[in-house]
Design a protein around this motif. Structure first.
Motif, PDB file in Angstrom:
ATOM      1  N   ASP A  71     -29.059 -77.037  12.759  1.00 17.16           N
ATOM      2  CA  ASP A  71     -30.385 -77.326  13.306  1.00 17.16           C
ATOM      3  C   ASP A  71     -31.174 -76.014  13.381  1.00 17.16           C
ATOM      4  O   ASP A  71     -30.696 -75.038  13.972  1.00 17.16           O
ATOM      5  CB  ASP A  71     -30.242 -77.945  14.694  1.00 17.16           C
ATOM      6  N   VAL A  72     -32.369 -75.973  12.804  1.00 20.75           N
ATOM      7  CA  VAL A  72     -33.154 -74.733  12.764  1.00 20.75           C
ATOM      8  C   VAL A  72     -33.563 -74.261  14.158  1.00 20.75           C
ATOM      9  O   VAL A  72     -33.839 -73.081  14.364  1.00 20.75           O
ATOM     10  CB  VAL A  72     -34.410 -74.894  11.878  1.00 20.75           C
ATOM     11  N   ASN A  73     -33.611 -75.193  15.114  1.00 19.57           N
ATOM     12  CA  ASN A  73     -33.995 -74.834  16.480  1.00 19.57           C
ATOM     13  C   ASN A  73     -32.809 -74.429  17.353  1.00 19.57           C
ATOM     14  O   ASN A  73     -32.996 -73.828  18.406  1.00 19.57           O
ATOM     15  CB  ASN A  73     -34.734 -76.007  17.132  1.00 19.57           C
ATOM     16  N   ASP A  74     -31.601 -74.772  16.902  1.00 20.72           N
ATOM     17  CA  ASP A  74     -30.407 -74.447  17.676  1.00 20.72           C
ATOM     18  C   ASP A  74     -29.209 -74.433  16.726  1.00 20.72           C
ATOM     19  O   ASP A  74     -28.673 -75.483  16.373  1.00 20.72           O
ATOM     20  CB  ASP A  74     -30.191 -75.479  18.794  1.00 20.72           C
ATOM     21  N   TYR A  75     -28.822 -73.227  16.291  1.00 20.00           N
ATOM     22  CA  TYR A  75     -27.755 -73.107  15.293  1.00 20.00           C
ATOM     23  C   TYR A  75     -26.408 -73.625  15.786  1.00 20.00           C
ATOM     24  O   TYR A  75     -25.496 -73.840  14.988  1.00 20.00           O
ATOM     25  CB  TYR A  75     -27.609 -71.650  14.858  1.00 20.00           C
ATOM     26  N   ASP A 124     -27.536 -80.108  11.826  1.00 17.71           N
ATOM     27  CA  ASP A 124     -28.862 -80.585  11.440  1.00 17.71           C
ATOM     28  C   ASP A 124     -28.895 -82.107  11.553  1.00 17.71           C
ATOM     29  O   ASP A 124     -27.989 -82.784  11.070  1.00 17.71           O
ATOM     30  CB  ASP A 124     -29.174 -80.155  10.001  1.00 17.71           C
TER      31      ASP A 124
END
Length: 255
Positions: free
Chosen positions: A82-86, A90
């Motif tokens: 997820d680009v907002n929370d690695y 995703d």
């Protein structure tokens, strides 16, 4: 007389405009063809790789270098982040991360509590599904993506030397490792270490080496703490020649 000149100029302008419109019509004809709508992408082949051009660089970037055998394939995880929370997968894409068991028979560079006799988990990226019909994807979708990727799975009971790093972005996978950079796998056969990688240029930088010599080179580099030289090939192109026989690959993992 003045009106005649003005009339001639106006006529010339009209003629020039007419010619320009005609040319535009010829160069860009109208088409009655309806453009197709873009179909959703479901699978994607990874055409580029994170690679290391020197053995020294590969050694220094790796937190763990081990020799051992693959015990077999296990579960599959989503390697797309997820680009907002690695720390989270995703929600829209599924990066196929195949987990393998690996029995350590020799530790060459140790990072963390890994000893001879330990079994670690090694994760290899083997495809990407950008719009799976289910989450997680079906077995059929995963197998289709693996075929498109055209990668090579780690072979059960095969002996390897692996250059690894921990999967730090995965909070729930402590003690799991993945490849540092290509070529991170070296297959051991007939007393030689062969680079196993989809990176096609690896053959110009990493020739097959006798296993003992290859391991000795790694240990010597660790002892010397050599500064990496990313563009320096190992062995140097046109210098050494491999004394190892060509490796014959008999396994076709994804026909």
């Amino acid at each position: 007389m003045i009106f005649v000149r003005i009339a001639i100029k106006i006529l010339r302008v009209i003629m020039i405009c007419s010619l320009l419109v005609s040319c535009a019509s010829i160069s860009a004809p109208q088409s009655n063809t309806t453009l197709p709508t873009k179909a959703p992408t479901t699978v994607y082949r990874n055409a580029s790789y994170i690679a290391e051009y020197s053995l020294v660089g590969l050694i220094l970037k790796s937190e763990l270098i081990v020799r051992g055998r693959i015990t077999g394939s296990e579960d599959i995880i989503n390697m797309a982040r997820d680009v907002n929370d690695y720390s989270k997968p995703d929600p829209r894409m599924f990066g196929i991360g195949q987990i393998y068991g690996f029995d350590v028979t020799q530790t060459i560079k140790v990072g963390g509590a890994v000893d001879v006799g330990a079994q670690i988990k090694v994760v290899q990226a083997e495809g990407l599904i950008t719009s799976p019909t289910t989450n997680p994807p079906s077995k059929e979708e995963i197998e289709a993506a693996k075929k498109i990727e055209q990668g090579s799975p780690l072979i059960g009971n095969q002996e390897y030397i692996l250059f690894l790093k921990p999967m730090k972005e995965f909070d729930n996978l402590k003690g799991y490792y993945t490849g540092t950079a290509h070529p991170w796998q070296f297959v051991i056969e007939k007393g030689c270490a062969y680079p196993e990688t989809p990176w096609e240029y690896a053959k110009y930088y990493y020739l097959p080496q006798e296993t003992d010599k290859f391991i000795a080179e790694i240990i010597a580099s660790l002892s010397a703490k050599v500064t990496p030289q990313p563009k320096m090939a190992y062995p140097a192109p046109g210098g050494e020649k491999s004394t190892c026989p060509p490796r014959i690959i008999t396994v076709a993992p994804y026909p």
